[in-house]
Design an enzyme around this catalytic site. Structure first.
Site, PDB file in Angstrom:
ATOM      1  N   ASN A 108       0.867  -1.188   0.000  1.00 32.36           N
ATOM      2  CA  ASN A 108       0.000   0.000   0.000  1.00 32.36           C
ATOM      3  C   ASN A 108       0.898   1.230   0.000  1.00 32.36           C
ATOM      4  O   ASN A 108       1.462   1.583   1.030  1.00 32.36           O
ATOM      5  CB  ASN A 108      -0.886  -0.035   1.257  1.00 32.36           C
ATOM      6  N   TRP A 109       1.008   1.846  -1.159  1.00 30.82           N
ATOM      7  CA  TRP A 109       1.913   2.997  -1.273  1.00 30.82           C
ATOM      8  C   TRP A 109       1.368   4.244  -0.571  1.00 30.82           C
ATOM      9  O   TRP A 109       2.095   5.201  -0.376  1.00 30.82           O
ATOM     10  CB  TRP A 109       2.164   3.322  -2.751  1.00 30.82           C
ATOM     11  N   LYS A 110       0.075   4.248  -0.252  1.00 29.24           N
ATOM     12  CA  LYS A 110      -0.564   5.467   0.292  1.00 29.24           C
ATOM     13  C   LYS A 110      -0.295   6.632  -0.678  1.00 29.24           C
ATOM     14  O   LYS A 110      -0.221   6.392  -1.888  1.00 29.24           O
ATOM     15  CB  LYS A 110      -0.066   5.749   1.710  1.00 29.24           C
ATOM     16  N   HIS A 116      -9.647   1.363   5.199  1.00 29.00           N
ATOM     17  CA  HIS A 116      -8.325   1.581   5.810  1.00 29.00           C
ATOM     18  C   HIS A 116      -8.486   2.582   6.954  1.00 29.00           C
ATOM     19  O   HIS A 116      -9.282   3.516   6.866  1.00 29.00           O
ATOM     20  CB  HIS A 116      -7.336   2.106   4.764  1.00 29.00           C
ATOM     21  N   GLU A 138      -6.811   5.011   7.866  1.00 28.82           N
ATOM     22  CA  GLU A 138      -6.624   6.427   7.495  1.00 28.82           C
ATOM     23  C   GLU A 138      -7.880   6.983   6.834  1.00 28.82           C
ATOM     24  O   GLU A 138      -8.229   8.146   7.025  1.00 28.82           O
ATOM     25  CB  GLU A 138      -5.387   6.554   6.586  1.00 28.82           C
ATOM     26  N   GLU A 190      -5.300  -4.621  10.779  1.00 26.85           N
ATOM     27  CA  GLU A 190      -4.227  -3.639  10.935  1.00 26.85           C
ATOM     28  C   GLU A 190      -4.445  -2.840  12.210  1.00 26.85           C
ATOM     29  O   GLU A 190      -5.213  -1.862  12.216  1.00 26.85           O
ATOM     30  CB  GLU A 190      -4.240  -2.653   9.759  1.00 26.85           C
ATOM     31  N   GLY A 204       2.588   2.526  10.531  1.00 29.00           N
ATOM     32  CA  GLY A 204       3.522   3.628  10.304  1.00 29.00           C
ATOM     33  C   GLY A 204       4.281   4.053  11.550  1.00 29.00           C
ATOM     34  O   GLY A 204       4.927   5.097  11.564  1.00 29.00           O
ATOM     35  N   SER A 244       3.443  -1.909  10.181  1.00 32.33           N
ATOM     36  CA  SER A 244       4.910  -1.992  10.311  1.00 32.33           C
ATOM     37  C   SER A 244       5.464  -3.370   9.980  1.00 32.33           C
ATOM     38  O   SER A 244       6.440  -3.803  10.587  1.00 32.33           O
ATOM     39  CB  SER A 244       5.359  -1.528  11.705  1.00 32.33           C
ATOM     40  N   GLY A 273       2.779  -1.137   4.167  1.00 28.11           N
ATOM     41  CA  GLY A 273       2.832   0.286   3.804  1.00 28.11           C
ATOM     42  C   GLY A 273       4.252   0.711   3.484  1.00 28.11           C
ATOM     43  O   GLY A 273       4.757   0.511   2.381  1.00 28.11           O
ATOM     44  N   GLY A 274       4.916   1.285   4.470  1.00 31.13           N
ATOM     45  CA  GLY A 274       6.249   1.863   4.278  1.00 31.13           C
ATOM     46  C   GLY A 274       7.225   0.964   3.538  1.00 31.13           C
ATOM     47  O   GLY A 274       7.925   1.403   2.618  1.00 31.13           O
TER      48      GLY A 274
HETATM   49  P1  PGA Z   1       2.835   0.443   7.472  1.00 37.41           P
HETATM   50  O1  PGA Z   1       1.358   0.669   6.866  1.00 37.41           O
HETATM   51  O2  PGA Z   1       3.331  -0.861   6.927  1.00 37.41           O
HETATM   52  O3  PGA Z   1       3.638   1.621   6.977  1.00 37.41           O
HETATM   53  O4  PGA Z   1       2.684   0.416   8.952  1.00 37.41           O
HETATM   54  C1  PGA Z   1       0.466  -0.403   6.713  1.00 37.41           C
HETATM   55  C2  PGA Z   1      -0.844   0.105   6.163  1.00 37.41           C
HETATM   56  O5  PGA Z   1      -1.300   1.186   6.561  1.00 37.41           O
HETATM   57  O6  PGA Z   1      -1.473  -0.567   5.320  1.00 37.41           O
END
Ligand code: PGA
Length: 249
Positions: A9-11, A94, A96, A166, A172, A211, A232-233
């Site tokens: 997930n590049w966001k 998600h 966010e 999650e 993050g 993470s 994500g990251g």
């Molecule tokens: P993260 O994000 O791996 O950077 O913690 C995961 C996500 O929000 O899908």
């Protein structure tokens, strides 16, 4: 049989150049046999990503969609538009989107329905905040989010979802849930799926996100109810992403 699935997930990150770099380095030979992988990229890069991976091995997903098929919704994108591009997956719910864009349970359900109606596979995200965990409300929150969607779907629609657990406090933050903490919640989710049907519980892919990185993926993915990861990251670096995919093999 549940196959391992790693979704990046590049966001709101990445670039066209990063799509090209993934295209050069993520070859079929770079992915272990039996592992499938996807990249959820920002809207402007979807078309390039779909073209880059026309022959595989990655499939492409979007990060959100509107619940309406078309109309006066300036700035929004429908499931039909994504499907027309060749997008296969879409993230829904998600944390966010829930927190920053005020998507409540009804909004999440209507987006899942819109995705299914256009042939996309919704990756439904669930997770508790730190406050909720500390108040020992993890199960109630996660199962509430799960049921709010599953109760609104027909049995055949439920079979077409992927679910990602999650924990919000792990997203993050560099603070990953321990394999035991993650497995405990995955087990509870799978048990609840069993109330709908045994086949739903047996077949649903449950991803862990928060993470996940090359150094902790293997022990998370070794848990019996963790079938993959939503990353994500670490999905912004090809080597890290590939290392996580390797851990799933
Ligand atoms: P993260 O994000 O791996 O950077 O913690 C995961 C996500 O929000 O899908």
């Amino acid at each position: 049989m549940r196959t391992p699935f790693i979704a990046g997930n590049w966001k709101m990150n990445g670039s066209r150049e990063l799509v090209e770099r993934f295209g050069r380095q993520v070859t079929s030979a770079a992915l272990p046999e039996g592992v499938s992988a996807a990249l959820m990229v920002p809207f402007p890069y979807l078309e390039a990503a779909v073209k880059t991976f026309e022959q595989g091995p990655l499939v492409v997903g979007a990060q959100t969609l509107n619940d309406q098929p078309s109309g006066a919704f300036t700035g929004e994108v429908s499931g039909g538009m994504l499907a027309e591009l060749g997008v296969r997956y879409v993230l829904v719910g998600h944390s966010e989107r829930r927190a920053l864009f005020h998507e409540d349970e009804a909004a999440v359900l209507s987006r899942v329905r819109a995705a299914l109606a256009t042939g996309l596979v919704p990756v439904l995200c669930l997770g508790e905040t730190l406050e909720e965990r500390e108040a020992e409300r993890t199960e109630a929150v996660v199962l509430g989010q799960l049921e709010a969607v599953l109760d609104g779907l027909e049995a055949d629609q439920r079979q077409r979802l992927v679910v990602a657990y999650e924990p919000v406090w792990a997203i993050g933050t560099g603070r990953t849930a321990s394999p035991e903490q993650a497995q405990a919640v995955h087990e509870v989710i799978r048990a609840r799926l069993g109330r709908y049907s045994a086949s739903l519980a047996a077949e649903m892919q449950l991803l862990y996100g928060g993470s996940m990185k090359a150094s902790n993926a293997a022990e998370l993915l070794a848990q019996p109810d963790i079938d993959g990861g939503l990353v994500g990251g670490a999905s912004l670096q090809v080597d890290d992403f590939l290392a996580i995919c390797q851990s799933a093999g």
